[in-house]
Motif scaffolding. Structure first.
Motif, PDB file in Angstrom:
ATOM      1  N   PRO A   1       1.011  -1.093  -0.120  1.00  0.00           N
ATOM      2  CA  PRO A   1      -0.180  -0.063  -0.510  1.00  0.00           C
ATOM      3  C   PRO A   1       0.481   1.247   0.178  1.00  0.00           C
ATOM      4  CG  PRO A   1      -1.057  -2.258   1.706  1.00  0.00           C
ATOM      5  CD  PRO A   1       1.014  -2.024   0.922  1.00  0.00           C
ATOM      6  N   ALA A   2       0.493   2.100  -1.046  1.00  0.00           N
ATOM      7  CA  ALA A   2       0.826   3.501  -0.972  1.00  0.00           C
ATOM      8  C   ALA A   2      -0.022   4.670  -1.205  1.00  0.00           C
ATOM      9  CB  ALA A   2       2.112   3.477  -1.731  1.00  0.00           C
ATOM     10  N   ASP A   3       0.440   5.950  -1.411  1.00  0.00           N
ATOM     11  CA  ASP A   3      -0.231   7.114  -2.147  1.00  0.00           C
ATOM     12  C   ASP A   3       0.010   6.171  -3.988  1.00  0.00           C
ATOM     13  OD1 ASP A   3      -0.874   9.849  -2.148  1.00  0.00           O
ATOM     14  OD2 ASP A   3       0.529   9.694  -3.506  1.00  0.00           O
ATOM     15  N   PHE A   4      -1.228   6.029  -4.579  1.00  0.00           N
ATOM     16  CA  PHE A   4      -1.243   6.363  -5.346  1.00  0.00           C
ATOM     17  C   PHE A   4      -0.242   6.830  -6.328  1.00  0.00           C
ATOM     18  CE2 PHE A   4      -2.912   5.891 -10.177  1.00  0.00           C
ATOM     19  CZ  PHE A   4      -2.993   4.439 -10.319  1.00  0.00           C
ATOM     20  N   LEU A   5       0.384   8.213  -6.247  1.00  0.00           N
ATOM     21  CA  LEU A   5       1.233   7.936  -7.265  1.00  0.00           C
ATOM     22  C   LEU A   5       2.636   7.743  -6.923  1.00  0.00           C
ATOM     23  CD1 LEU A   5      -0.107  11.972  -8.510  1.00  0.00           C
ATOM     24  CD2 LEU A   5      -0.389  10.055 -10.047  1.00  0.00           C
ATOM     25  N   GLU A   6       2.619   7.055  -6.100  1.00  0.00           N
ATOM     26  CA  GLU A   6       3.956   6.757  -5.539  1.00  0.00           C
ATOM     27  C   GLU A   6       4.289   5.400  -6.263  1.00  0.00           C
ATOM     28  OE1 GLU A   6       7.120   6.415  -2.703  1.00  0.00           O
ATOM     29  OE2 GLU A   6       5.099   8.186  -2.574  1.00  0.00           O
ATOM     30  N   TYR A   7       4.074   4.746  -7.674  1.00  0.00           N
ATOM     31  CA  TYR A   7       4.656   3.986  -8.347  1.00  0.00           C
ATOM     32  C   TYR A   7       4.753   4.425  -9.082  1.00  0.00           C
ATOM     33  CZ  TYR A   7       4.880   0.763  -4.016  1.00  0.00           C
ATOM     34  OH  TYR A   7       4.865   0.902  -2.997  1.00  0.00           O
ATOM     35  N   VAL A   8       3.605   5.706  -9.533  1.00  0.00           N
ATOM     36  CA  VAL A   8       3.624   5.632 -10.995  1.00  0.00           C
ATOM     37  C   VAL A   8       4.552   6.738 -11.677  1.00  0.00           C
ATOM     38  CG1 VAL A   8       2.015   7.505 -12.432  1.00  0.00           C
ATOM     39  CG2 VAL A   8       0.824   6.102 -10.695  1.00  0.00           C
ATOM     40  N   ASN A   9       5.076   6.413 -13.045  1.00  0.00           N
ATOM     41  CA  ASN A   9       6.555   6.573 -14.163  1.00  0.00           C
ATOM     42  C   ASN A   9       6.847   8.051 -13.333  1.00  0.00           C
ATOM     43  OD1 ASN A   9       6.430   3.888 -15.055  1.00  0.00           O
ATOM     44  ND2 ASN A   9       5.363   4.406 -16.439  1.00  0.00           N
ATOM     45  N   ALA A  10       7.591   8.836 -13.000  1.00  0.00           N
ATOM     46  CA  ALA A  10       8.052  10.112 -13.154  1.00  0.00           C
ATOM     47  C   ALA A  10       8.026  10.335 -14.502  1.00  0.00           C
ATOM     48  CB  ALA A  10       9.739  10.333 -13.004  1.00  0.00           C
ATOM     49  N   PRO A  11       7.812  11.799 -14.819  1.00  0.00           N
ATOM     50  CA  PRO A  11       7.821  12.828 -14.380  1.00  0.00           C
ATOM     51  C   PRO A  11       6.490  13.147 -13.601  1.00  0.00           C
ATOM     52  CG  PRO A  11       7.242  13.828 -16.272  1.00  0.00           C
ATOM     53  CD  PRO A  11       7.425  12.077 -16.519  1.00  0.00           C
TER      54      PRO A  11
END
Length: 434
Positions: free
Chosen positions: A126-136
């Motif tokens: 579990p994490a904030d949704f944007l944690e694993y989303v591709n940068a930037p």
């Protein structure tokens, strides 16, 4: 393989490539093996993911029956959204957290497979949704560890999601597609059963098949892996650029599509064509899962994210959407006119695999020849005539370029250096083709 294409760029640049792939079982009827294969992976309580349309088909019943016959406890989630969003990923994660499965099975197209990947990830870590989303767009944080086993059973011959570590979605706040890319997301196994495509509408076969075609083309023309800075230990990206392994799958996928895609779209009873198109999808998925795609896909995410009123035939619902494969191919001819200068011979070879006559063609004509052959295929399978046919005008090209620019993971895999003005020019070149 062109040796000069992979010539070392010197000290500080990559000199090796990695081959990754899911275990793949391919062939008619292999979906019936699902239960035994799930049990062999240690699953006891299985989260079976699908969407509303597929869950009403016999293939879904086959999958469910196979799991139960193997003595497994099955909990189903059939609310997957076609063209998923961050909100639909979150809803699927809530289901997974409550269900507490020890394994995942996805039966459906790329939307279903990607949703199962995301639910597996966020339920496991579990994490904030944007944690694993591709940068930037997001933080691009690496996945902390292994995920629960996942068997992907594709029902469309297109996305290749069953063999890649990518999960794509619409980020509603940006009105653009983005994704999560991590080796841990790659399904443990894939059961690729061409029987699943027998009932697909022709427009869905066309769109998914053209996604396959662009996977192969983009992998084949991506920046060579030897032109990337050498990473630190264990830091080699999944999208490592064109390499000898990805070339093998790309070449064969293009050859098969040049021969069978039009037949697969035109005649639902042409089982050979549908089977060969699905095999091409598997090959191209393995190729781009190791090489990566580039500009046409980056542009497609903006086209799909900013759509206003278009809805294609053969797709459920009525809300505006441009199917992923359609959004990709509408940009491709314009893009390859620009990229051909980087390696004309490779672009001519791609056109030849697709069926173009390249005899007597000089390197300065490579981009035009490949673009013209793509346009021929688009017309043959009933694609719209460029971006204008799905509701865009030249006045939209600036906002489309803005929407594509955050896709740096893809844009940096391109063989050409680009900026927003170049993207805007390529969008303008895709407004209409005939």
């Amino acid at each position: 393989m062109s040796c000069c294409h992979y010539q070392s760029a010197g000290d500080g640049f990559e000199s090796a490539f990695t081959v990754d792939a899911s275990r793949v079982t391919f062939g008619r009827g292999c979906l019936a093996e699902l239960g035994d294969r799930s049990a062999a992976l240690g699953m006891t309580r299985v989260a079976l993911f699908s969407d509303a349309a597929v869950s009403r088909l016999e293939i879904f019943q086959t999958a469910q029956r196979s799991l139960r016959d193997a003595g497994l406890d099955v909990v189903t989630y059939t609310d997957v959204r076609v063209e998923p969003t961050d909100e639909s990923f979150k809803q699927a994660t809530e289901f997974a957290v409550a269900a507490k499965p020890d394994g995942y099975v996805s039966v459906g197209g790329g939307s279903v497979i990607d949703t199962a990947k995301a639910a597996n990830l966020y339920a496991s870590y579990p994490a904030d949704f944007l944690e694993y989303v591709n940068a930037p767009v997001g933080a691009g944080t690496p996945v902390p560890g292994p995920l629960a086993p996942h068997i992907a059973c594709p029902t469309t011959s297109g996305t290749g999601s069953e063999v890649t570590g990518m999960a794509i979605f619409d980020l509603l706040s940006l009105a653009a597609k983005t994704g999560i890319a991590a080796p841990a997301l790659r399904p443990t196994e894939a059961l690729v059963d061409p029987d699943c495509t027998d009932t697909l509408p022709s427009q869905v076969v066309a769109c998914s098949g053209l996604d396959v075609l662009s996977h192969a083309l983009e992998s084949f023309t991506a920046r060579p892996f030897t032109q990337r800075p050498a990473p630190g230990p264990g830091a080699r990206p999944m999208s490592q650029g064109a390499n000898p392994w990805s070339d093998l799958g790309s070449r064969e996928a293009m050859r098969l599509l040049g021969r069978y895609l039009e037949r697969a779209v035109r005649d639902a009873d042409d089982r050979e064509a549908r089977e060969q198109t699905m095999w091409a999808a598997t090959l191209a998925g393995i190729a781009f899962g190791n090489a990566g795609v580039h500009v046409p896909h980056a542009m497609a995410y903006a086209v799909a994210g900013q759509v206003r009123g278009f809805h294609p035939d053969g797709y459920p619902g009525s809300e505006p959407m441009v199917p992923h494969g359609m959004a990709v191919i509408l940009n491709a001819p314009s893009v390859f006119r620009h990229t051909a200068q980087t390696d004309p011979q490779r672009h001519l070879e791609a056109a030849q695999h697709l069926g173009a006559d390249t005899r007597g063609i000089g390197p300065e004509e490579a981009g035009a020849v490949l673009a013209d052959d793509l346009i021929r295929i688009m017309r043959a399978v009933g694609m719209p005539n460029g971006l204008a046919a799905v509701g865009y005008t030249e006045a939209d090209c600036g906002s489309l370029a803005d929407g594509a620019w955050p896709q740096q993971r893809l844009l940096q895999n391109a063989p050409i250096e680009g900026d927003k003005p170049l993207l805007e020019s390529m969008f303008r070149g895709g407004i209409s083709y005939w």
